[in-house]
Design a protein around this motif. Sequence first.
Motif, PDB file in Angstrom:
ATOM      1  N   SER A  95       7.569  -5.123   3.827  1.00 21.91           N
ATOM      2  CA  SER A  95       6.911  -3.991   4.483  1.00 21.91           C
ATOM      3  C   SER A  95       6.658  -4.292   5.956  1.00 21.91           C
ATOM      4  O   SER A  95       6.911  -3.447   6.812  1.00 21.91           O
ATOM      5  CB  SER A  95       5.594  -3.669   3.793  1.00 21.91           C
TER       6      SER A  95
ATOM      7  N   SER B 282       1.786  -1.901  -0.302  1.00 23.08           N
ATOM      8  CA  SER B 282       2.892  -2.635  -0.930  1.00 23.08           C
ATOM      9  C   SER B 282       2.358  -3.728  -1.838  1.00 23.08           C
ATOM     10  O   SER B 282       2.946  -4.010  -2.882  1.00 23.08           O
ATOM     11  CB  SER B 282       3.863  -3.189   0.104  1.00 23.08           C
TER      12      SER B 282
ATOM     13  N   LEU C 215       8.638   0.728  -3.520  1.00 14.21           N
ATOM     14  CA  LEU C 215       7.654  -0.366  -3.494  1.00 14.21           C
ATOM     15  C   LEU C 215       7.306  -0.844  -4.901  1.00 14.21           C
ATOM     16  O   LEU C 215       6.890  -1.973  -5.091  1.00 14.21           O
ATOM     17  CB  LEU C 215       6.369   0.089  -2.785  1.00 14.21           C
TER      18      LEU C 215
END
Lengths: 279, 228
Positions: free
Chosen positions: A240, A25, A210
């Motif tokens: 995340s 991420s 993401l």
Amino acid sequence: MIDKLVYYFQFPFVIYAIIVGVLISLCSSLFGVTLVLRRFSFIGDGLSHVAFLGVAVAAVLNITDNMLIVMPVTVVCAVLVLCAGQNSKIKGDASMAVLSVGALAIGYLILNIFSPSANVSGDVCGTLFGSVSILTLKGYEVFLCVVVSAVVVLLFLMFYNRIFSVTFDEDFARATGVHAGVYNIVMAVVIAVIIVLGMKLVGSLLISALIIFPALSAMRLFNSYRSVTMFSAAFSVVCSITGIIAALLTGAPVGSAVVAADIVGFAVCAAGGAIAKRI
Amino acid sequence: MAQIICENLTLGYDGKTILSGLNLSIEKGDYLCIVGDNGSGKTTFMKTLLGLLTPVSGKIITCDGLESVQIGYLPQQTQIQRDFPASVYEIVLSGCLNKARGLFYSKDLRQRAYDNMRKVAIGELAKKSYRQLSGGQQQRVLLARALCAADKMLLLDEPASGLDPAAAQEMYSVISSLNKDSMTIIMITHDMAAVKKYATHVLHIGSDVFFGEKAEYISKYGIQGEGL
Ligand SMILES: Nc1ncnc2c1ncn2[C@@H]1O[C@H](COP(=O)(O)OP(=O)(O)O)[C@@H](O)[C@H]1O
Ligand SMILES: [Mg+2]
């Protein structure tokens, strides 16, 4: 609940999942800002479908290490799409859509006609939602992810000023003697690597989210490029971790939970941005 | 000595001609104004000079040691950049990128950015967000960025568009003072008063193409010109 979490954290697979989730991420959010600003939001989708086509071809040709095909094909497509620029006949978003739909369809077709494996829909589902579930990562995969992420973050920091310049105004950069083409290619390669890695680990659905959500959220709240970049990285990491932990506690699928956390975060930022504008 | 020479230049997109048979040379310290109707190919010519477009045929020769890292450019305003999340300082500083030796900006270059912001009177906007500025202020930010990049030559595509008359005069006087320090200026404009006051040479693009000194242009076309 805390007890349950503490219990979970004794397992290496939980630690692995969090490490990989955080790193992917982080990497995707750093480059997400420039991708969204250059109107390439859907590149995650497009390139992961290209990668899926690569997987299909590798399966049909019986190549065991399918990365040998997937990585070069995806990198080449990323370079073609990102470096075609504004002057090409088909605009960025349209070429991305063509690539995305086309690659998915051809890949599925190839698998259905030629595939040695019986579980075609399983393969497809795995590609979209994570072929190797993030909860079954092996030690060497985590290691690979750490190394690649370190390289990606380093490249981002090194080329930060160049990335800004090319993102804001590629023509100006070119006209004043900056080698925009080189930086475009470097960026395209890095983005392809992030997407292929992310797709293998967390699935193409998640990698798209993401890339898009952190950048959009940060742009609602912040006004300088530096703060947008820093906030989107932090936002992405926090969402995340939240998503993975929520998934562990509730037994929900990890990818979907992370995307859900991103959506909630985006809603909060959008509301915050709207309020900030009023006062 | 000439910095840029165009020989029998034909401009266009994808091999489709827009303008042909351009012959001109630009000397160090010249102030060239490019005039002509909308859509006549002024921007196309400037982008070709900058190497952003390849000419359909003909040659552009750069001499006198002119390199692209010594050129500043103020593009015609585009819609896409208007909502870009960046501070004024970040954008102006990005103009120094062609002078950056290593990966990051040196102290000198950061000072150069501040100096140029002050020159176009946006010093106090440094921390402001670009997307919250008015069109005229955004134009000045892009001018400051162009000044950061320019050492020998400055190309400006309709720099006064979106500016109020006072700000436009200010911009012209900044450009003129650079020109007095032997910076070559190539400017696309519809402002005939500015042409009359500042230009040394005029390139008129349209159904008939003219290139020559300002006096010749005025005697041939009258100062109203056609582009007005
Ligand atoms: N990207 C492009 N592709 C094809 N034709 C273009 C493009 N940009 C501009 N043109 C055409 O080129 C001509 C000249 O445009 P331009 O150089 O922008 O004119 P101006 O003198 O107003 O700056 C116009 O007729 C325009 O339609
Ligand atoms: Mg124009």
